[in-house]
Scaffold this motif. Structure first.
Motif, PDB file in Angstrom:
ATOM      1  N   VAL B  60       0.594  -1.066   0.166  1.00 53.47           N
ATOM      2  CA  VAL B  60      -0.147  -0.011  -0.086  1.00 53.47           C
ATOM      3  C   VAL B  60       0.888   1.251  -0.334  1.00 53.47           C
ATOM      4  N   PRO B  61       1.706   1.364  -1.048  1.00 54.96           N
ATOM      5  CA  PRO B  61       2.897   2.591  -0.930  1.00 54.96           C
ATOM      6  C   PRO B  61       1.820   3.902  -1.486  1.00 54.96           C
ATOM      7  N   GLU B  62       0.870   3.457  -1.980  1.00 55.59           N
ATOM      8  CA  GLU B  62       0.221   5.215  -2.194  1.00 55.59           C
ATOM      9  C   GLU B  62      -0.444   6.440  -1.467  1.00 55.59           C
ATOM     10  N   GLY B  63       0.533   7.233  -1.492  1.00 51.92           N
ATOM     11  CA  GLY B  63       0.476   8.640  -1.128  1.00 51.92           C
ATOM     12  C   GLY B  63       1.487   8.805   0.032  1.00 51.92           C
ATOM     13  N   TYR B  64       2.672   7.540  -0.204  1.00 42.77           N
ATOM     14  CA  TYR B  64       3.511   7.245   0.999  1.00 42.77           C
ATOM     15  C   TYR B  64       5.500   7.748  -0.092  1.00 42.77           C
TER      16      TYR B  64
END
Lengths: 114, 114
Positions: B60-64
Motif C-alpha cells: 500500500v505505497p500510494e501517498g507515502y
C-alpha cells in the motif's frame, strides 16, 4: 500469492483454559510462518516461527504451534491461559521464494476472563 | 538496549500538511519496513528497505515516500496527507529478509488526519 486466514477476530477463554488460535495459510512454496503478539499500546513482538526444521515449534510464554502441511495450518496453542495473555495475535507467512516480505493475517484478539 | 524508536507517538494534522514520522534502530539491521495497521485489515506493508539507498514498494505505497540515507534511519513521509491515511503506523527492522528473520517493531505512531 501467499495469504493468511485467521479464523475468529475474537477468542474468549477463562483463565486456566486451553488457548487455541487458528491460522491457515496458502503458499506455492515451502513457507516460513510466524506468530507475533501485540500487547495493548505496544508494537508487535515475535512469539515463535517455523523455518522448516521441527514441525512443532515452541515459543515464549508457554505458547507453541504445529506446522501441518496437509492441512496448510499453523495453529497456536497454550495449555493454560493466563490473564497476561490477553493481547492481539497475528499469524504471518513469508511471501514467495525471495522472503523479502511477510503477509500478515487480520489478527485475533484473545480475551481472558478470571 | 536494542530497540526501534519512532517519533512522534501521536500526531493530529490536517489534510495536505506535509509530515514526517521518524524511525531509528540501534541494532545495525539491514532490513527496515513500514506498516500500517487498520481494524479488520491486520498489518499491511507500505515500503521496505534492504539496505542504504535500496527501497521498494510494499502493498500500500500510494501517498507515502521513504528514504534510507543511513543504515539506522528510515523516515516515512506523507507529502499531502488525506483522511484515509489515518491509521496506526509501525516501523520494523530485522537483520535479514523480513520473510525469514525476526522483525523488531517500534512502539507505533497513531496518526489522525482531519
Amino acid at each position: 500469492a501467499q495469504s493468511v486466514t485467521q479464523l475468529g477476530s475474537h477468542v474468549s477463554v477463562s483463565e486456566g483454559a486451553l488457548v487455541l488460535l487458528r491460522c491457515n495459510y496458502s503458499s506455492s512454496v515451502p513457507p516460513y510462518l510466524f506468530w507475533y503478539v501485540q500487547y495493548p499500546n505496544q508494537g508487535l513482538q515475535l512469539l515463535l516461527k517455523y523455518t522448516s526444521a521441527a514441525t512443532l515449534v515452541k515459543g515464549i510464554n508457554g505458547f507453541e504451534a504445529e506446522f501441518k502441511k496437509s492441512e496448510t495450518s499453523f495453529h497456536l496453542t497454550k495449555p493454560s491461559a493466563h490473564m497476561s495473555d490477553a493481547a492481539e495475535y497475528f499469524c504471518a507467512v513469508s511471501e514467495g521464494t525471495g522472503f523479502q516480505k511477510l503477509v500478515f493475517g487480520t489478527g485475533t484478539r484473545l480475551l481472558v476472563s478470571p | 538496549e536494542a530497540q526501534v524508536t519512532q517519533n512522534p507517538r501521536y500526531l493530529i494534522t490536517v489534510t495536505g500538511k506535509k509530515l514526517t514520522v521518524t524511525c531509528s534502530q540501534n541494532m545495525n539491521h539491514e532490513y527496515m519496513s513500514w506498516y500500517r495497521q487498520d481494524p479488520g485489515l491486520g498489518l499491511r506493508q507500505i515500503y521496505y528497505s534492504m539496505n542504504v539507498e535500496a527501497t521498494d514498494k510494499g502493498d500500500v505505497p500510494e501517498g507515502y515516500k521513504v528514504s534510507r540515507k543511513e543504515k539506522r534511519n528510515f523516515p516515512l513521509i506523507l507529502e499531502s496527507p488525506s483522511p484515509n491515511q489515518t491509521s496506526l503506523y509501525f516501523c520494523a527492522s530485522s537483520p535479514g529478509l523480513a520473510g525469514r528473520e525476526t522483525q523488531y517493531f517500534g512502539p507505533g505512531t497513531r496518526l489522525l488526519v482531519l
